[in-house]
Design a protein around this motif. Structure first.
Motif, PDB file in Angstrom:
ATOM      1  N   MET A  83       1.012  -1.419  -0.041  1.00 27.05           N
ATOM      2  CA  MET A  83      -0.305   0.232  -0.144  1.00 27.05           C
ATOM      3  C   MET A  83       0.730   1.244   0.184  1.00 27.05           C
ATOM      4  O   MET A  83       2.049   1.117   0.336  1.00 27.05           O
ATOM      5  CB  MET A  83      -1.014   0.028   1.070  1.00 27.05           C
ATOM      6  CG  MET A  83      -1.998  -0.962   1.547  1.00 27.05           C
ATOM      7  SD  MET A  83      -2.913  -1.298   0.050  1.00 27.05           S
ATOM      8  CE  MET A  83      -4.074  -0.132   0.075  1.00 27.05           C
ATOM      9  N   PRO A  84       0.268   2.309  -0.217  1.00 31.64           N
ATOM     10  CA  PRO A  84       1.175   3.400  -0.203  1.00 31.64           C
ATOM     11  C   PRO A  84       1.575   3.652   0.392  1.00 31.64           C
ATOM     12  O   PRO A  84       0.784   3.840   1.750  1.00 31.64           O
ATOM     13  CB  PRO A  84       0.244   4.219  -1.869  1.00 31.64           C
ATOM     14  CG  PRO A  84      -0.761   3.889  -1.700  1.00 31.64           C
ATOM     15  CD  PRO A  84      -0.384   2.400  -1.440  1.00 31.64           C
ATOM     16  N   PHE A  85       2.898   4.358   1.369  1.00 31.36           N
ATOM     17  CA  PHE A  85       3.752   4.805   2.510  1.00 31.36           C
ATOM     18  C   PHE A  85       2.808   6.058   2.693  1.00 31.36           C
ATOM     19  O   PHE A  85       2.736   6.171   3.908  1.00 31.36           O
ATOM     20  CB  PHE A  85       5.189   4.824   2.115  1.00 31.36           C
ATOM     21  CG  PHE A  85       5.574   4.732   3.197  1.00 31.36           C
ATOM     22  CD1 PHE A  85       5.925   3.935   4.368  1.00 31.36           C
ATOM     23  CD2 PHE A  85       6.151   6.125   3.978  1.00 31.36           C
ATOM     24  CE1 PHE A  85       6.629   3.019   5.015  1.00 31.36           C
ATOM     25  CE2 PHE A  85       6.948   5.702   5.387  1.00 31.36           C
ATOM     26  CZ  PHE A  85       6.936   4.450   5.745  1.00 31.36           C
TER      27      PHE A  85
ATOM     28  N   ARG B 174       6.491  -3.462   7.341  1.00 34.57           N
ATOM     29  CA  ARG B 174       6.099  -2.128   6.830  1.00 34.57           C
ATOM     30  C   ARG B 174       5.823  -1.490   8.413  1.00 34.57           C
ATOM     31  O   ARG B 174       6.285  -0.352   7.959  1.00 34.57           O
ATOM     32  CB  ARG B 174       4.542  -2.096   6.284  1.00 34.57           C
ATOM     33  CG  ARG B 174       4.061  -0.418   5.760  1.00 34.57           C
ATOM     34  CD  ARG B 174       4.594   0.176   5.042  1.00 34.57           C
ATOM     35  NE  ARG B 174       4.670   0.185   3.903  1.00 34.57           N
ATOM     36  CZ  ARG B 174       4.071   0.237   2.768  1.00 34.57           C
ATOM     37  NH1 ARG B 174       3.394   1.273   2.682  1.00 34.57           N
ATOM     38  NH2 ARG B 174       4.902  -0.144   2.276  1.00 34.57           N
ATOM     39  N   ILE B 175       5.569  -2.131   9.379  1.00 34.27           N
ATOM     40  CA  ILE B 175       5.843  -2.330  10.945  1.00 34.27           C
ATOM     41  C   ILE B 175       7.210  -1.364  10.744  1.00 34.27           C
ATOM     42  O   ILE B 175       7.330  -0.148  11.653  1.00 34.27           O
ATOM     43  CB  ILE B 175       5.476  -3.064  12.086  1.00 34.27           C
ATOM     44  CG1 ILE B 175       3.822  -3.156  11.576  1.00 34.27           C
ATOM     45  CG2 ILE B 175       5.292  -2.091  13.520  1.00 34.27           C
ATOM     46  CD1 ILE B 175       3.378  -1.492  11.722  1.00 34.27           C
ATOM     47  N   GLU B 176       8.387  -2.551  10.735  1.00 30.43           N
ATOM     48  CA  GLU B 176       9.933  -2.207  10.831  1.00 30.43           C
ATOM     49  C   GLU B 176      10.272  -0.590   9.903  1.00 30.43           C
ATOM     50  O   GLU B 176      11.265  -0.329  10.344  1.00 30.43           O
ATOM     51  CB  GLU B 176      11.042  -3.572  10.692  1.00 30.43           C
ATOM     52  CG  GLU B 176      11.556  -2.944  10.691  1.00 30.43           C
ATOM     53  CD  GLU B 176      12.948  -2.218   9.493  1.00 30.43           C
ATOM     54  OE1 GLU B 176      14.498  -1.592   9.621  1.00 30.43           O
ATOM     55  OE2 GLU B 176      12.131  -2.077   8.691  1.00 30.43           O
ATOM     56  N   GLU B 177       9.451  -0.293   8.602  1.00 32.44           N
ATOM     57  CA  GLU B 177      10.072   0.551   7.414  1.00 32.44           C
ATOM     58  C   GLU B 177       9.723   1.971   8.613  1.00 32.44           C
ATOM     59  O   GLU B 177      10.675   2.467   8.895  1.00 32.44           O
ATOM     60  CB  GLU B 177       9.034   0.739   6.176  1.00 32.44           C
ATOM     61  CG  GLU B 177       9.553   1.502   5.207  1.00 32.44           C
ATOM     62  CD  GLU B 177       9.128   1.667   4.391  1.00 32.44           C
ATOM     63  OE1 GLU B 177       9.758   2.210   2.600  1.00 32.44           O
ATOM     64  OE2 GLU B 177       8.248   0.184   3.910  1.00 32.44           O
ATOM     65  N   HIS B 178       8.408   1.734   9.077  1.00 27.87           N
ATOM     66  CA  HIS B 178       7.670   3.216   9.698  1.00 27.87           C
ATOM     67  C   HIS B 178       8.830   3.395  10.589  1.00 27.87           C
ATOM     68  O   HIS B 178       8.863   4.696  11.484  1.00 27.87           O
ATOM     69  CB  HIS B 178       6.747   2.883  10.284  1.00 27.87           C
ATOM     70  CG  HIS B 178       5.398   3.183   9.036  1.00 27.87           C
ATOM     71  ND1 HIS B 178       5.353   4.699   8.768  1.00 27.87           N
ATOM     72  CD2 HIS B 178       4.677   2.512   8.110  1.00 27.87           C
ATOM     73  CE1 HIS B 178       4.253   3.938   7.666  1.00 27.87           C
ATOM     74  NE2 HIS B 178       3.620   3.151   7.218  1.00 27.87           N
TER      75      HIS B 178
ATOM     76  N   ARG C 287      11.248   2.681  10.680  1.00 24.60           N
ATOM     77  CA  ARG C 287      13.205   2.710  11.155  1.00 24.60           C
ATOM     78  C   ARG C 287      13.267   4.256  10.302  1.00 24.60           C
ATOM     79  O   ARG C 287      14.366   5.020  10.689  1.00 24.60           O
ATOM     80  CB  ARG C 287      13.102   2.657  10.067  1.00 24.60           C
ATOM     81  CG  ARG C 287      14.929   2.214   9.004  1.00 24.60           C
ATOM     82  CD  ARG C 287      15.382   1.037   8.959  1.00 24.60           C
ATOM     83  NE  ARG C 287      14.445   0.077   7.991  1.00 24.60           N
ATOM     84  CZ  ARG C 287      13.903   0.650   6.500  1.00 24.60           C
ATOM     85  NH1 ARG C 287      14.765   1.977   5.732  1.00 24.60           N
ATOM     86  NH2 ARG C 287      13.421   0.357   6.308  1.00 24.60           N
ATOM     87  N   LYS C 288      12.196   5.052  10.314  1.00 27.98           N
ATOM     88  CA  LYS C 288      11.964   6.409   9.304  1.00 27.98           C
ATOM     89  C   LYS C 288      11.577   7.091   9.951  1.00 27.98           C
ATOM     90  O   LYS C 288      11.514   9.062   9.795  1.00 27.98           O
ATOM     91  CB  LYS C 288      10.745   6.316   8.363  1.00 27.98           C
ATOM     92  CG  LYS C 288      11.561   5.295   7.063  1.00 27.98           C
ATOM     93  CD  LYS C 288      10.506   5.632   5.981  1.00 27.98           C
ATOM     94  CE  LYS C 288      11.134   4.451   4.529  1.00 27.98           C
ATOM     95  NZ  LYS C 288      10.640   4.569   3.364  1.00 27.98           N
ATOM     96  N   GLY C 289      11.232   6.571  11.421  1.00 25.67           N
ATOM     97  CA  GLY C 289      10.537   7.455  12.558  1.00 25.67           C
ATOM     98  C   GLY C 289       8.704   8.013  12.138  1.00 25.67           C
ATOM     99  O   GLY C 289       8.846   8.642  12.765  1.00 25.67           O
ATOM    100  N   THR C 290       9.282   7.553  11.618  1.00 25.55           N
ATOM    101  CA  THR C 290       6.708   7.826  11.589  1.00 25.55           C
ATOM    102  C   THR C 290       5.961   7.053  12.179  1.00 25.55           C
ATOM    103  O   THR C 290       4.641   7.160  12.219  1.00 25.55           O
ATOM    104  CB  THR C 290       6.862   7.493   9.798  1.00 25.55           C
ATOM    105  OG1 THR C 290       7.185   6.212   9.133  1.00 25.55           O
ATOM    106  CG2 THR C 290       7.632   8.314   8.768  1.00 25.55           C
ATOM    107  N   LEU C 291       6.026   6.328  12.757  1.00 32.26           N
ATOM    108  CA  LEU C 291       5.826   5.219  13.592  1.00 32.26           C
ATOM    109  C   LEU C 291       7.428   5.159  15.167  1.00 32.26           C
ATOM    110  O   LEU C 291       7.408   4.936  15.474  1.00 32.26           O
ATOM    111  CB  LEU C 291       5.734   3.934  13.019  1.00 32.26           C
ATOM    112  CG  LEU C 291       5.009   3.128  14.378  1.00 32.26           C
ATOM    113  CD1 LEU C 291       3.585   3.387  14.638  1.00 32.26           C
ATOM    114  CD2 LEU C 291       4.635   1.795  13.723  1.00 32.26           C
TER     115      LEU C 291
END
Length: 481
Positions: free
Chosen positions: A129-131, A151-155, A157-161
């Motif tokens: 799904m779109p980020f 996707r959870i790990e990506e968020h 890592r990028k500080g959005t979660l």
């Protein structure tokens, strides 16, 4: 990761006789949750709920082992919702699922259970799904996050979660997450979750990898195991000996021609084999489609939708891809090859014969799979005798087409499309009969609706000429099988 901890305590029944009854009203649940359960006509707990909920509600770490359909989502869902502080607008619960389909299914059930409690926000974060829109949703906050590990790990890592306020972590279908290679990703996510928390782990099987994971991330967990056996009166299990792969495909065609199931899942052990078998079945005139991890998200969605709404009769899948598959009435399961693990075999065949309906489970095996057959017999504590295959398929035999076809509408949740809007557009003036409309599945940017095969042209004309939500949408027939 936590240090090695004591082995899980195994229980088969609730230990407190006061809460050993199976009525939800015996539990110390929020009155709003009890009212919602009553409105849903949920009064009696399933075995896994009765065995796990007292410990979950007491704040203990719990390992739950049970098959799909055992009621485990409601078990951890009620625990999570009962504990939630709605006034504290922070992410308090993280639920990890192996696939987007399962995550969507879990989030939907949580929202249903939470509908009597105001202002609870549940957000799904899945790959495919779109980020960007997910970042926007996170900026508005949430109480519960349900998502896939990647996707959870990506968020994170990028500080959005930010997970610093999580007090409950749920791992659903943990065995499949490890099968799919998510262990390094899980370890990365766990570094961002507080160590002081409640951890709930649910798994259909309990291999050594799961034991090791539980030792590292849980504190003195209580283990609840619901027997993954099925009523022999609801499932007819048959075993068939085959030679080479050509014989195996011929046997599959014979079984499908003999039983003529409206819906059947054929299990393969590799992604490549799902494609080969689906192609061979289609060439023989069957309505068949493959489901495996190589498909992109749109292809996965369409495979699942068309099978669930009876536009496709045969789904050829791997075990991992089929997790989260939620089909009410599955006529048959055919193991094209034996499962690598006896527990997986039991999990496969348990998808048919549910809710008292009759189901058929057929397994093909060769002499080279003798060790797997012996392991299965040992696990089931029984002897399985091979049967004779049905007669060869007659040259003039033609499989029955799937009863429905699927139309895709180029508009979904983002365009405020609802199932009722689609039903109204189809059945309005000079439209098709409501009985000719099947499942309607609304996604973010598109909607899928099943219509009776004989109503295809009339449905296309009606949607093509009409309007939904005051506007026109493009409509196409989804190629199925």
């Amino acid at each position: 990761m936590r240090a090695h901890l004591p082995q899980a305590t195994q229980v088969s029944q609730p230990r407190d006789p006061i809460v050993s009854q199976t009525d939800f009203s015996t539990l110390p649940l929020n009155p709003d949750l009890l009212s919602t359960l009553a409105s849903l006509d949920y009064h009696q707990m399933t075995p896994i709920q009765a065995s796990s909920l007292p410990d979950i509600l007491a704040g203990r770490d719990v390992i739950g082992q049970g098959k799909t359909g055992s009621g485990k989502t409601a078990a951890f869902g009620l625990g999570v919702l009962n504990k939630l502080d709605v006034k504290r607008f922070r992410i308090q619960t993280l639920v990890l699922c192996p696939t987007r389909e399962l995550a969507d299914q879990v989030a939907k059930e949580l929202r249903t259970l939470a509908r009597g409690i105001h202002n609870i926000k549940i957000l799904t974060l899945c790959g495919g799904m779109p980020f960007g829109p997910q970042i926007g949703s996170l900026e508005h906050g949430a109480h519960i996050i349900v998502g896939t590990p990647g996707r959870i790990e990506e968020h994170v890592r990028k500080g959005t979660l930010v997970l610093e306020n999580v007090n409950t972590l749920v791992l659903d279908e943990a065995d499949r997450m490890l099968d799919m290679g998510f262990q390094p990703v899980l370890e990365s996510i766990l570094e961002s979750v507080p160590k002081q928390r409640q951890t709930l782990l649910f798994s259909a099987t309990f291999p050594d990898q799961i034991k090791q994971l539980a030792d590292h991330i849980m504190v003195e967990p209580v283990m609840v195991k619901v027997e993954a056996r099925h009523d022999s009166s609801s499932i007819t299990q048959s075993l068939f000996r085959v030679g080479n792969d050509e014989d195996r495909l011929d046997a599959l065609l014979r079984l499908l021609a003999h039983h003529q199931p409206t819906s059947a899942v054929v299990f393969c052990n590799t992604r490549a084999e799902t494609l080969d078998v689906a192609d061979a079945l289609s060439a023989a005139g069957h309505s068949a489609i493959a489901l495996n991890g190589d498909l992109d998200q749109r292809q996965r969605d369409e495979s699942l939708v068309t099978f669930a709404n009876k536009s496709v009769s045969v789904l050829v899948a791997t075990d991992v891809a089929a997790r989260g598959l939620d089909i009410d009435a599955l006529d048959a399961v055919i193991n094209f090859r034996m499962a690598l693990d006896p527990e997986v075999h039991v999990h496969r065949i348990g998808r048919t014969g549910r809710a008292g309906s009759q189901g058929i489970a057929c397994t093909l095996f060769s002499d080279r799979e003798g060790h797997r057959l012996a392991a299965l017999e040992g696990y089931l504590n029984t002897t399985l005798e091979p049967e004779a295959l049905p007669p060869a398929v007659h040259a003039h035999f033609r499989p029955q087409p799937a009863p429905m076809i699927t139309l895709q509408i180029d508009g979904g949740k983002k365009q405020k499309v609802r199932p009722g809007d689609v039903l109204g557009a189809l059945t309005g003036e000079q439209g098709i009969d409501g009985a000719e409309v099947g499942k309607i599945s609304v996604y973010d940017q598109s909607t899928y609706v099943a219509v009776a095969r004989g109503a295809k042209k009339r449905a296309l004309d009606k949607l093509g000429r009409g309007r939904i939500k005051g506007r026109s949408f493009r409509v196409r027939v989804v190629k199925a099988g």
